[in-house]
Enzyme design. Structure first.
Site, PDB file in Angstrom:
ATOM      1  N   SER A 108       6.644  25.985  13.381  1.00 55.82           N
ATOM      2  CA  SER A 108       6.390  26.568  12.049  1.00 55.82           C
ATOM      3  C   SER A 108       5.278  25.793  11.339  1.00 55.82           C
ATOM      4  CB  SER A 108       7.674  26.614  11.215  1.00 55.82           C
ATOM      5  OG  SER A 108       8.192  25.330  10.968  1.00 55.82           O
TER       6      SER A 108
ATOM      7  N   ASP B  62      18.870  31.737   6.555  1.00 55.87           N
ATOM      8  CA  ASP B  62      17.695  32.050   5.727  1.00 55.87           C
ATOM      9  C   ASP B  62      18.125  31.929   4.261  1.00 55.87           C
ATOM     10  OD1 ASP B  62      14.897  33.900   6.420  1.00 55.87           O
ATOM     11  OD2 ASP B  62      15.510  33.642   4.340  1.00 55.87           O
TER      12      ASP B  62
ATOM     13  N   GLY C 285       0.222  30.767  17.895  1.00 58.73           N
ATOM     14  CA  GLY C 285      -0.338  32.102  17.642  1.00 58.73           C
ATOM     15  C   GLY C 285      -1.654  32.331  18.352  1.00 58.73           C
TER      16      GLY C 285
ATOM     17  N   GLU D 186      -2.851  17.053  11.763  1.00 56.83           N
ATOM     18  CA  GLU D 186      -3.422  17.629  12.986  1.00 56.83           C
ATOM     19  C   GLU D 186      -4.931  17.403  13.033  1.00 56.83           C
ATOM     20  OE1 GLU D 186      -2.323  21.761  13.216  1.00 56.83           O
ATOM     21  OE2 GLU D 186      -0.182  21.313  13.173  1.00 56.83           O
TER      22      GLU D 186
ATOM     23  N   HIS E 176      -0.786  23.219  18.416  1.00 55.09           N
ATOM     24  CA  HIS E 176      -0.772  24.321  17.437  1.00 55.09           C
ATOM     25  C   HIS E 176      -1.327  25.613  18.051  1.00 55.09           C
ATOM     26  CE1 HIS E 176      -0.791  25.225  12.858  1.00 55.09           C
ATOM     27  NE2 HIS E 176      -0.484  26.306  13.546  1.00 55.09           N
ATOM     28  N   ILE E 177      -0.734  25.986  19.182  1.00 52.30           N
ATOM     29  CA  ILE E 177      -1.218  27.178  19.895  1.00 52.30           C
ATOM     30  C   ILE E 177      -0.237  28.340  19.814  1.00 52.30           C
ATOM     31  CG2 ILE E 177      -2.743  26.045  21.582  1.00 52.30           C
ATOM     32  CD1 ILE E 177      -0.214  26.193  23.507  1.00 52.30           C
TER      33      ILE E 177
ATOM     34  N   ASP F  60       4.902  22.149  18.136  1.00 50.98           N
ATOM     35  CA  ASP F  60       3.578  22.784  18.202  1.00 50.98           C
ATOM     36  C   ASP F  60       2.732  22.437  16.973  1.00 50.98           C
ATOM     37  OD1 ASP F  60       1.676  24.628  19.408  1.00 50.98           O
ATOM     38  OD2 ASP F  60       2.221  26.076  17.860  1.00 50.98           O
TER      39      ASP F  60
HETATM   40  P1  NAI Z   1       7.812  34.908   7.194  1.00 57.06           P
HETATM   41  O1  NAI Z   1       7.372  34.698   5.803  1.00 57.06           O
HETATM   42  O2  NAI Z   1       7.843  36.279   7.754  1.00 57.06           O
HETATM   43  O3  NAI Z   1       9.302  34.301   7.363  1.00 57.06           O
HETATM   44  C1  NAI Z   1       9.706  33.061   6.834  1.00 57.06           C
HETATM   45  C2  NAI Z   1      11.200  33.131   6.570  1.00 57.06           C
HETATM   46  O4  NAI Z   1      11.641  31.847   6.148  1.00 57.06           O
HETATM   47  C3  NAI Z   1      11.560  34.110   5.436  1.00 57.06           C
HETATM   48  O5  NAI Z   1      12.588  34.978   5.871  1.00 57.06           O
HETATM   49  C4  NAI Z   1      12.039  33.188   4.313  1.00 57.06           C
HETATM   50  O6  NAI Z   1      13.024  33.772   3.501  1.00 57.06           O
HETATM   51  C5  NAI Z   1      12.584  32.021   5.110  1.00 57.06           C
HETATM   52  N1  NAI Z   1      12.690  30.776   4.330  1.00 57.06           N
HETATM   53  C6  NAI Z   1      11.855  30.309   3.375  1.00 57.06           C
HETATM   54  N2  NAI Z   1      12.282  29.117   2.922  1.00 57.06           N
HETATM   55  C7  NAI Z   1      13.402  28.836   3.613  1.00 57.06           C
HETATM   56  C8  NAI Z   1      14.314  27.731   3.591  1.00 57.06           C
HETATM   57  N3  NAI Z   1      14.133  26.703   2.766  1.00 57.06           N
HETATM   58  N4  NAI Z   1      15.369  27.777   4.419  1.00 57.06           N
HETATM   59  C9  NAI Z   1      15.575  28.838   5.251  1.00 57.06           C
HETATM   60  N5  NAI Z   1      14.749  29.902   5.314  1.00 57.06           N
HETATM   61  C10 NAI Z   1      13.672  29.897   4.507  1.00 57.06           C
HETATM   62  O7  NAI Z   1       6.921  33.949   8.071  1.00 57.06           O
HETATM   63  P2  NAI Z   1       6.589  34.072   9.631  1.00 57.06           P
HETATM   64  O8  NAI Z   1       5.415  34.926   9.829  1.00 57.06           O
HETATM   65  O9  NAI Z   1       7.837  34.375  10.352  1.00 57.06           O
HETATM   66  O10 NAI Z   1       6.114  32.564   9.945  1.00 57.06           O
HETATM   67  C11 NAI Z   1       7.034  31.492   9.964  1.00 57.06           C
HETATM   68  C12 NAI Z   1       6.302  30.175  10.090  1.00 57.06           C
HETATM   69  O11 NAI Z   1       5.561  30.145  11.306  1.00 57.06           O
HETATM   70  C13 NAI Z   1       5.306  29.898   8.970  1.00 57.06           C
HETATM   71  O12 NAI Z   1       5.416  28.527   8.613  1.00 57.06           O
HETATM   72  C14 NAI Z   1       3.979  30.094   9.633  1.00 57.06           C
HETATM   73  O13 NAI Z   1       2.994  29.327   9.014  1.00 57.06           O
HETATM   74  C15 NAI Z   1       4.279  29.606  11.047  1.00 57.06           C
HETATM   75  N6  NAI Z   1       3.335  30.078  12.053  1.00 57.06           N
HETATM   76  C16 NAI Z   1       2.976  29.209  13.041  1.00 57.06           C
HETATM   77  C17 NAI Z   1       2.084  29.600  14.024  1.00 57.06           C
HETATM   78  C18 NAI Z   1       1.703  28.664  15.111  1.00 57.06           C
HETATM   79  O14 NAI Z   1       0.603  28.792  15.650  1.00 57.06           O
HETATM   80  N7  NAI Z   1       2.555  27.740  15.494  1.00 57.06           N
HETATM   81  C19 NAI Z   1       1.471  30.939  14.012  1.00 57.06           C
HETATM   82  C20 NAI Z   1       2.012  31.813  12.986  1.00 57.06           C
HETATM   83  C21 NAI Z   1       2.883  31.367  12.031  1.00 57.06           C
END
Ligand code: NAI
Length: 401
Positions: free
Chosen positions: A231, A173, A287, A261, A284-285, A256
């Site tokens: 992500s 991270d 969540g 999309e 993209h499921i 995903d």
């Molecule tokens: P979060 O904000 O809690 O965690 C993201 C982490 O990534 C943070 O710890 C941050 O410091 C770290 N980070 C940022 N830039 C970075 C880099 N260049 N290198 C390494 N680490 C880095 O976010 P959360 O809730 O964990 O979501 C993560 C991802 O999942 C987001 O992109 C979100 O949009 C995606 N997502 C996808 C869903 C889906 O349906 N597939 C549903 C919910 C979220």
């Protein structure tokens, strides 16, 4: 003053209705989205409006509907709302960014097992009448190493679940994060790529994460390892990933999210990854679960209650955040004002004019607005409120008892 009235559009989960009604609110739930003109015509009777992704709330809606005190996006994104206009008109916009964390983490666990056992390819063959029973190239996930990129809400949740299945977890991270359980932090992305059997991406979409996994990074991954991206689509260079699968450098991948999309289920989907061996593609499921919808319903409804009844603005995306304790005596004056010098002095002047005793005062500001909460004992609370409303800097003022 009657009970707070809330309008929920787009078939928001019933739990939101129950949560609001339990707090004594009146709720009207509609299954469809409203157009701009319907919003302007119909929502001003309500104190708050709940939407999902299909209702767009523009500046003219905020301008016309001055009775609406809060907007709730019962989803993750807030792009459908003009957040700047909301701020300007003193309307906080709430959402539920982390309600689906667990759903994504569970999907990733299932993808790791599925990739490791080539479940999707074998299931497809079985559907086609082909019996492909073999242990070759199939592995348990126990004892393997999972490398998590982005140790935030989802990354940490995944870390805990993966460990309970016997995986060794390491993460990378950009921010120093406390390792949960037995997880290890690695110093550089390359270290993580070179030593992980599964690499799972959980970073946000930023300039720094755009194509952060391209040909060079994939070449550093262990031969025979797996890549999972749930992500954002921009994080992985898809042609480079397709190449690594074709060359068998990677044993499989699960994706995903995509750079482009379809906007709805009616549009078709195409990707260079289609038809490749041991590649799982999901629409993209990550969540998208009933539980996430339920959690979202509770979270945003609770934000409405916190804001309308107590003035709490924690979680508002476009507005100064204040977390205030319950006010158990006297009145609570809630004022949103233009953030210019001297406002606090003017309001305190009014408070002393009425001989009011201030029990507590909270102020938080952003570049354009200030959010002030004063708990006070005063006889003529309505006149005091009217004087605050009359200040040219006041945007919205409410009195809560
Ligand atoms: P979060 O904000 O809690 O965690 C993201 C982490 O990534 C943070 O710890 C941050 O410091 C770290 N980070 C940022 N830039 C970075 C880099 N260049 N290198 C390494 N680490 C880095 O976010 P959360 O809730 O964990 O979501 C993560 C991802 O999942 C987001 O992109 C979100 O949009 C995606 N997502 C996808 C869903 C889906 O349906 N597939 C549903 C919910 C979220």
């Amino acid at each position: 003053m009657g009970p707070h009235r809330i309008l929920l559009l787009e078939g928001i989960h019933q739990i939101a209705v129950e949560t609001l009604e339990k707090a004594g609110y009146e709720v009207q739930r509609e299954l469809t989205a409203f157009s701009n003109s319907e919003l302007i015509d119909k929502i001003n009777d309500f104190d708050a409006i709940g939407i999902r992704s299909k209702t767009h709330i523009s500046k003219d809606v905020f301008e016309a509907c001055t009775n609406v005190k809060a907007v709730g996006c019962f989803c993750i994104g807030t792009n459908q709302v003009d957040l700047v206009a909301g701020n300007q008109f003193g309307v906080p916009v709430f959402n539920a960014p982390y309600s689906n964390t667990r759903s994504v983490a569970e999907l990733v666990i299932s993808l790791m097992v599925s990739l490791s056992r080539k479940i999707f390819d074998r299931s497809k063959k079985a559907h086609e009448g082909v019996w492909d029973k073999s242990a070759a190239g199939s592995n348990e996930v126990r004892g393997k190493t999972l490398g998590i990129i982005g140790y935030g809400h989802i990354g940490t949740q995944l870390s805990i679940l993966a460990e309970s299945m016997g995986l060794n977890v390491q993460y990378y991270d950009v921010i120093k994060k406390l390792p949960l359980g037995n997880a290890n932090s690695v110093d550089g992305l390359n270290d993580l790529l070179a030593t992980s059997d599964f690499v799972s991406l959980h970073v946000p979409e930023t300039d720094q994460t755009k194509n952060m996994i391209g040909a060079e990074q994939i070449s550093k991954m262990k031969a025979g390892s797996y890549l999972i991206n749930a992500s954002r689509g921009s994080v992985v260079d898809i042609p480079a990933l397709a190449e690594a699968i074709k060359s068998k450098h990677l044993a499989g991948a699960a994706v995903d999210v995509y750079p482009k999309e379809p906007k709805s289920n009616k549009e078709s989907f195409s990707s260079e990854l289609q038809g490749l061996e041991n590649v799982i593609l999901t629409p993209h499921i990550g969540g998208s679960t009933e539980e996430a919808q339920y959690n979202i319903g509770i979270e945003v409804a609770t934000s409405f209650i916190g804001y309308l009844s107590k003035g709490q603005s924690v979680g508002a995306t476009n507005f100064p955040n204040i977390d205030v304790p319950v006010n158990d005596s006297g009145h609570r004056l809630v004022n949103i004002h233009r953030n210019v010098p001297g406002v606090l002095g003017e309001i305190n002047g009014i408070v002393s004019k009425y001989g009011a005793n201030i029990n507590r005062q909270f102020l938080s500001t952003d570049n354009s607005v200030g959010y002030l909460i004063i708990d006070l004992d005063v006889k003529d609370s309505q006149s005091l409120k009217s004087d605050v409303v009359a200040l040219p800097t006041s945007i919205r003022t409410r009195l809560l008892s």
